[in-house]
Design an enzyme around this catalytic site. Sequence first.
Site, PDB file in Angstrom:
ATOM      1  N   HIS A  26     -38.392 -26.188  30.331  1.00  0.00           N
ATOM      2  CA  HIS A  26     -37.895 -27.470  30.013  1.00  0.00           C
ATOM      3  C   HIS A  26     -38.772 -28.502  29.803  1.00  0.00           C
ATOM      4  CE1 HIS A  26     -33.660 -26.689  31.625  1.00  0.00           C
ATOM      5  NE2 HIS A  26     -34.107 -25.260  31.276  1.00  0.00           N
ATOM      6  N   THR A 101     -21.991 -18.916  14.723  1.00  0.00           N
ATOM      7  CA  THR A 101     -21.351 -18.555  13.306  1.00  0.00           C
ATOM      8  C   THR A 101     -20.689 -19.817  12.704  1.00  0.00           C
ATOM      9  OG1 THR A 101     -19.389 -17.875  14.512  1.00  0.00           O
ATOM     10  CG2 THR A 101     -20.888 -16.107  14.084  1.00  0.00           C
ATOM     11  N   LYS A 188     -27.520 -17.954  41.681  1.00  0.00           N
ATOM     12  CA  LYS A 188     -27.988 -17.277  40.438  1.00  0.00           C
ATOM     13  C   LYS A 188     -29.452 -17.664  40.337  1.00  0.00           C
ATOM     14  CE  LYS A 188     -27.292 -18.299  35.568  1.00  0.00           C
ATOM     15  NZ  LYS A 188     -26.393 -18.375  34.544  1.00  0.00           N
ATOM     16  N   LYS A 190     -32.322 -17.632  37.411  1.00  0.00           N
ATOM     17  CA  LYS A 190     -32.794 -17.473  36.099  1.00  0.00           C
ATOM     18  C   LYS A 190     -34.110 -16.613  36.112  1.00  0.00           C
ATOM     19  CE  LYS A 190     -31.321 -18.741  33.169  1.00  0.00           C
ATOM     20  NZ  LYS A 190     -30.580 -18.475  31.882  1.00  0.00           N
ATOM     21  N   ASN A 266     -23.446 -15.024  28.328  1.00  0.00           N
ATOM     22  CA  ASN A 266     -23.338 -16.322  27.581  1.00  0.00           C
ATOM     23  C   ASN A 266     -24.269 -16.080  26.326  1.00  0.00           C
ATOM     24  OD1 ASN A 266     -25.489 -16.949  29.716  1.00  0.00           O
ATOM     25  ND2 ASN A 266     -26.219 -18.262  27.972  1.00  0.00           N
ATOM     26  N   HIS A 317     -20.333 -20.871  32.209  1.00  0.00           N
ATOM     27  CA  HIS A 317     -21.950 -21.251  32.040  1.00  0.00           C
ATOM     28  C   HIS A 317     -22.137 -22.630  32.051  1.00  0.00           C
ATOM     29  CE1 HIS A 317     -24.436 -22.221  28.630  1.00  0.00           C
ATOM     30  NE2 HIS A 317     -25.367 -21.247  29.165  1.00  0.00           N
ATOM     31  N   SER A 318     -23.511 -22.905  32.347  1.00  0.00           N
ATOM     32  CA  SER A 318     -23.652 -24.266  32.080  1.00  0.00           C
ATOM     33  C   SER A 318     -25.103 -24.495  31.381  1.00  0.00           C
ATOM     34  CB  SER A 318     -23.790 -25.076  33.693  1.00  0.00           C
ATOM     35  OG  SER A 318     -25.002 -25.502  33.685  1.00  0.00           O
ATOM     36  N   HIS A 346     -26.254 -26.926  36.379  1.00  0.00           N
ATOM     37  CA  HIS A 346     -27.567 -27.647  36.537  1.00  0.00           C
ATOM     38  C   HIS A 346     -27.547 -28.838  37.207  1.00  0.00           C
ATOM     39  CE1 HIS A 346     -28.164 -24.837  33.350  1.00  0.00           C
ATOM     40  NE2 HIS A 346     -29.338 -25.109  33.099  1.00  0.00           N
ATOM     41  N   ARG A 401     -34.012 -29.679  21.477  1.00  0.00           N
ATOM     42  CA  ARG A 401     -34.488 -29.090  22.768  1.00  0.00           C
ATOM     43  C   ARG A 401     -35.557 -27.827  22.074  1.00  0.00           C
ATOM     44  NH1 ARG A 401     -31.433 -25.266  27.129  1.00  0.00           N
ATOM     45  NH2 ARG A 401     -33.190 -24.416  28.083  1.00  0.00           N
TER      46      ARG A 401
HETATM   47  O1  GKR Z   1     -31.244 -24.225  31.248  1.00  0.00           O
HETATM   48  O2  GKR Z   1     -33.004 -22.923  30.962  1.00  0.00           O
HETATM   49  C1  GKR Z   1     -31.838 -23.150  31.055  1.00  0.00           C
HETATM   50  C2  GKR Z   1     -30.807 -22.050  30.780  1.00  0.00           C
HETATM   51  O3  GKR Z   1     -31.565 -20.916  30.613  1.00  0.00           O
HETATM   52  C3  GKR Z   1     -29.670 -22.396  29.922  1.00  0.00           C
HETATM   53  O4  GKR Z   1     -30.522 -22.898  28.891  1.00  0.00           O
HETATM   54  C4  GKR Z   1     -28.913 -21.183  29.637  1.00  0.00           C
HETATM   55  O5  GKR Z   1     -28.211 -21.298  28.362  1.00  0.00           O
HETATM   56  O6  GKR Z   1     -27.991 -21.463  31.781  1.00  0.00           O
HETATM   57  C5  GKR Z   1     -27.982 -20.776  30.602  1.00  0.00           C
HETATM   58  C6  GKR Z   1     -27.729 -19.173  30.787  1.00  0.00           C
HETATM   59  O7  GKR Z   1     -27.209 -18.908  31.922  1.00  0.00           O
HETATM   60  O8  GKR Z   1     -28.403 -18.361  30.146  1.00  0.00           O
HETATM   61 MG    MG Z   2     -27.101 -16.941  31.115  1.00  0.00          MG
END
Ligand code: GKR
Ligand code: MG
Length: 421
Positions: A26, A101, A188, A190, A266, A317-318, A346, A401
């Site tokens: 990020h 799409t 969760k 990442k 997602n 999802h976020s 987040h 981004r």
């Molecule tokens: O904030 O880096 C992030 C997440 O990886 C996000 O961009 C994802 O879209 O939170 C998301 C996910 O569950 O894949």
């Molecule tokens: Mg995800």
Amino acid sequence: MSRIAAVTVTPVAFRDPPLLNAVGVHEPYALRAIVEITTDAGVTGLGETYADEGHLARLAVVAEAVVGQDVFALNRIHERAGQALAGDTGSDGHGLTGLITTSGTVDRVFSPFEVACLDVQGKLLGRPVSDLLGGAVRERVPFSAYLFYKWAAHPGGEPDAWGAALDPDGIVAQARTMLDRYGFSAVKLKGGVFPPEQEIAAIRALRKEFPALPLRLDPNAAWNVQTSVEVGRALAGVLEYLEDPTPGIAGMAEVAGRVPMPLATNMCVVGFDEVPDAVRAGSVGVILSDHHYWGGLQRSRVLAGICDTFGLGLSMHSNSHLGVSLAAMVHLAAATPNLRYACDTHWPWKREDEDVVRPGALAFERGSVAVPTGPGLGIELDRDALARLHEQFLACGLRNRDDTGYMRRVDPGYELVQPRW
Ligand code: GKR
Ligand code: MG
């Protein structure tokens, strides 16, 4: 009739820590856009969405197309958004959701206008948005702790209060802080950042430290089918669900048939046109809804109905977000009976003093947020804060981004490979 007299779209930037993911890291600021609709009688409604350049251009097109529409005519407004964007397709720019799409683009751009119209409708009727979605079936909406591997600081910057988290101990410490502070009821991680053995070790360390909490791992499609199967089997009985281990509907289906836990997504299902193939292939057990790209709150409830019909689970999802999005997520989750998983957010990664919403309406307690009961979204725009975060947007220089580009500036040898392992 209550007609849209004016629409304002304000891009804002707020500080974001160096959170690592499968495509990079990020950047120092996250970008969002606040959409404000004003009716001919002066009633206002709010929506929040992404603020990448292409998206802002599409928002401007649709903002013009919806002026004069009745705020209750959401089908007509969706149709007008479709006409205004005819032939336009866009990618989401960061590779962490699926490919967008044409119909996905319309839903994504329409979403903040729909939320803002619902906010106005609620204010006109004196009822919360959850009532416009069929009524809240829960008074509080539970969220999950969203852990990230992270650096202690942005390159050249001061360390943030969270510090580094680059190994199992760091992840457990981060989880402890987050749970102590917010009381979340699920966790969760990442993933997709380090080789899978290291992420398996982190999940095992979390399980040891928090024996009763549901755990999820999301490598954003960083693994091939074989690796995904190995990780899934290694974490049998440990994960509540495994999110997007591998790219695509076919790959996910292969993994789903060979691991013991449900797969969530997602990435391989992000629009209505992708649901039939995924259902036929048996790719996913859980779809993560997200009103920002599923076309707003009402269309997210359509997705909930589809999940119910096909026996699929539903989670939420976020992305990095502010309080307008949080309010919308809470109203939607409250009014979605089959949303039975704690939602992603987040929120803890955002500084408390950076939001466009006045504090007070949305508070985390025991890992959940009480559904606002005031009219509309039940939140109030802080115009000074909006102006400040807009100034920050103008000054920060970021316009899209770009987690990968930022990582490459730090580590020129970094390559984007999917799947990586
Ligand atoms: O904030 O880096 C992030 C997440 O990886 C996000 O961009 C994802 O879209 O939170 C998301 C996910 O569950 O894949
Ligand atoms: Mg995800």
